[in-house]
Design a protein around this motif. Structure first.
Motif, PDB file in Angstrom:
ATOM      1  N   THR A 243       0.842  -1.191   0.000  1.00 41.19           N
ATOM      2  CA  THR A 243       0.000   0.000   0.000  1.00 41.19           C
ATOM      3  C   THR A 243       0.878   1.242   0.000  1.00 41.19           C
ATOM      4  OG1 THR A 243      -1.978   1.010   0.982  1.00 41.19           O
ATOM      5  CG2 THR A 243      -0.267   0.216   2.507  1.00 41.19           C
ATOM      6  N   GLY A 244       0.356   2.310  -0.590  1.00 40.47           N
ATOM      7  CA  GLY A 244       1.111   3.547  -0.702  1.00 40.47           C
ATOM      8  C   GLY A 244       2.214   3.504  -1.735  1.00 40.47           C
ATOM      9  N   VAL A 245       2.147   2.546  -2.659  1.00 35.14           N
ATOM     10  CA  VAL A 245       3.213   2.323  -3.640  1.00 35.14           C
ATOM     11  C   VAL A 245       2.906   3.050  -4.949  1.00 35.14           C
ATOM     12  CG1 VAL A 245       4.150   0.535  -5.186  1.00 35.14           C
ATOM     13  CG2 VAL A 245       4.051   0.143  -2.725  1.00 35.14           C
ATOM     14  N   LEU A 246       3.958   3.597  -5.575  1.00 38.71           N
ATOM     15  CA  LEU A 246       3.863   4.202  -6.901  1.00 38.71           C
ATOM     16  C   LEU A 246       4.652   3.315  -7.849  1.00 38.71           C
ATOM     17  CD1 LEU A 246       4.650   7.906  -5.878  1.00 38.71           C
ATOM     18  CD2 LEU A 246       2.421   6.735  -5.875  1.00 38.71           C
ATOM     19  N   LEU A 247       3.948   2.553  -8.689  1.00 42.77           N
ATOM     20  CA  LEU A 247       4.570   1.517  -9.502  1.00 42.77           C
ATOM     21  C   LEU A 247       4.653   1.915 -10.969  1.00 42.77           C
ATOM     22  CD1 LEU A 247       5.596  -1.419  -9.888  1.00 42.77           C
ATOM     23  CD2 LEU A 247       3.189  -2.106 -10.122  1.00 42.77           C
ATOM     24  N   PRO A 248       5.856   2.208 -11.507  1.00 40.25           N
ATOM     25  CA  PRO A 248       5.976   2.500 -12.937  1.00 40.25           C
ATOM     26  C   PRO A 248       5.796   1.233 -13.779  1.00 40.25           C
ATOM     27  CG  PRO A 248       7.876   3.355 -11.701  1.00 40.25           C
ATOM     28  CD  PRO A 248       7.142   2.389 -10.802  1.00 40.25           C
ATOM     29  N   VAL A 249       5.041   1.355 -14.857  1.00 43.55           N
ATOM     30  CA  VAL A 249       4.922   0.304 -15.871  1.00 43.55           C
ATOM     31  C   VAL A 249       5.194   1.009 -17.192  1.00 43.55           C
ATOM     32  CG1 VAL A 249       3.459  -1.471 -16.898  1.00 43.55           C
ATOM     33  CG2 VAL A 249       3.210  -0.905 -14.463  1.00 43.55           C
ATOM     34  N   ASP A 250       6.482   1.118 -17.532  1.00 45.00           N
ATOM     35  CA  ASP A 250       6.883   2.071 -18.554  1.00 45.00           C
ATOM     36  C   ASP A 250       8.001   1.599 -19.476  1.00 45.00           C
ATOM     37  OD1 ASP A 250       8.983   2.065 -16.812  1.00 45.00           O
ATOM     38  OD2 ASP A 250       9.011   4.229 -16.456  1.00 45.00           O
ATOM     39  N   GLY A 251       8.231   0.294 -19.511  1.00 42.39           N
ATOM     40  CA  GLY A 251       9.293  -0.215 -20.371  1.00 42.39           C
ATOM     41  C   GLY A 251      10.677   0.158 -19.914  1.00 42.39           C
ATOM     42  N   GLY A 252      10.785   0.655 -18.681  1.00 36.57           N
ATOM     43  CA  GLY A 252      12.087   0.998 -18.122  1.00 36.57           C
ATOM     44  C   GLY A 252      12.469   2.460 -18.242  1.00 36.57           C
ATOM     45  N   ARG A 253      11.531   3.311 -18.655  1.00 41.18           N
ATOM     46  CA  ARG A 253      11.905   4.710 -18.877  1.00 41.18           C
ATOM     47  C   ARG A 253      12.353   5.411 -17.601  1.00 41.18           C
ATOM     48  NH1 ARG A 253       8.321   9.812 -21.063  1.00 41.18           N
ATOM     49  NH2 ARG A 253      10.045  11.291 -21.141  1.00 41.18           N
ATOM     50  N   THR A 254      11.684   5.140 -16.477  1.00 39.97           N
ATOM     51  CA  THR A 254      12.079   5.811 -15.246  1.00 39.97           C
ATOM     52  C   THR A 254      13.417   5.325 -14.728  1.00 39.97           C
ATOM     53  OG1 THR A 254      10.697   4.248 -13.997  1.00 39.97           O
ATOM     54  CG2 THR A 254       9.745   6.372 -14.491  1.00 39.97           C
ATOM     55  N   ALA A 255      13.911   4.221 -15.260  1.00 37.04           N
ATOM     56  CA  ALA A 255      15.229   3.723 -14.859  1.00 37.04           C
ATOM     57  C   ALA A 255      16.345   4.452 -15.609  1.00 37.04           C
ATOM     58  CB  ALA A 255      15.348   2.224 -15.131  1.00 37.04           C
ATOM     59  N   MET A 256      15.955   5.217 -16.617  1.00 42.51           N
ATOM     60  CA  MET A 256      16.938   5.912 -17.451  1.00 42.51           C
ATOM     61  C   MET A 256      17.178   7.323 -16.929  1.00 42.51           C
ATOM     62  SD  MET A 256      15.229   4.847 -21.084  1.00 42.51           S
ATOM     63  CE  MET A 256      16.345   5.874 -22.042  1.00 42.51           C
ATOM     64  N   GLY A 257      18.229   7.947 -17.376  1.00 44.69           N
ATOM     65  CA  GLY A 257      18.451   9.361 -17.122  1.00 44.69           C
ATOM     66  C   GLY A 257      17.578  10.172 -18.066  1.00 44.69           C
TER      67      GLY A 257
END
Length: 258
Positions: A243-257
């Motif tokens: 609970t209280g989680v913000l979960l990216p489902v984005d092909g890894g974009r947030t892992a990039m600079g």
């Protein structure tokens, strides 16, 4: 200690309400909930589209599906919606705040007050009010799950989508706040989708999209059905400690600079 086992219908006996549920990612979520055993309330401004999808779902899955019309930017409409869905199904176990808008504008200096207010009304105000109405009812009934659909625009904001990114950022703050207020019986989480190949993407330049997506760790744009795993997890019993989680489902974009 109890253990969870895989279940083909983990949401049997549950009722899921999905705003923006007649098209795009919302349509995929509605179908996934029904296939997982839930009855579904499909909500958008266009009642005919919701009712058409409801008929398809009932024919395909045998689950009960009902369409509802609601303008997410109207404060009082949210309580009316909750009352109608609860009267129809007797309960609301899962709420997905998926409805959202991201209007195009020529430049930041040309964003009108009306456009700015509309973006916040639909993406933030309506979702806040619907959570505020439904979360206490969930808690009184023994619990539930709320999943808010945000955007990776909150992590990678572009000048072309600043009001939208700001509105979704507020939704993420609300996600964490509601998780604290209504826990432990009501869980509140958010999914941050990246670029998905929905009807909205049909208006994008395919060459630009292909070039941008090729730089992602996943190497491509997302398929609409690929949102399903995340929303079923957060809505279902396997996420009872999440609970209280913000979960990216984005092909890894947030892992990039940048």
């Amino acid at each position: 200690m109890s253990e969870h086992t895989l279940d083909s219908t983990p949401l049997a006996g549950k009722v899921a309400l999905v705003t923006g549920g007649s098209r795009g990612l919302g349509r995929q979520m509605v179908r996934a909930f029904a296939r997982a055993g839930a009855d579904v309330a499909i909500v958008s401004r266009k009642l005919d589209a919701c009712e058409a999808l409801a008929k398809e779902i009932e024919a395909d899955t045998g689950r009960r599906a009902v369409g509802f019309s609601c303008h997410m930017g109207e404060w009082d409409a949210q309580e009316r919606l909750a009352d109608l869905v609860q009267a129809e199904f007797g309960r609301i176990d899962i709420l997905v705040n998926n409805a959202g808008i991201a209007p195009v504008y020529p430049s930041l200096s040309e964003v009108s007050e009306a456009l700015y207010d509309k973006v916040f009304d639909v993406n933030t105000k309506g979702a806040f009010r619907l959570m505020a109405v439904i979360a206490p009812r969930m808690a009184a009934a023994g619990g539930g799950s709320i999943v808010n659909i945000s955007s990776i625009a909150t992590k990678r904001p572009m000048p072309s989508e600043l009001p939208y990114a700001a509105a979704k950022s507020a939704l993420e703050i609300m996600t964490m706040g509601f998780a604290q207020e209504y826990g432990p019986s009501v869980r509140v989480n958010a999914i941050l989708p990246g670029a998905f190949d929905t009807d909205i993407a049909a208006g994008w330049d395919p060459d630009v999209v292909a070039k941008e997506m090729s730089h992602l760790p996943a190497g491509r744009i997302g398929r609409p059905d690929e949102i399903v795993g995340a929303v079923l997890y957060l809505a279902g019993p396997s996420a009872n400690y999440t609970t209280g989680v913000l979960l990216p489902v984005d092909g890894g974009r947030t892992a990039m600079g940048r």
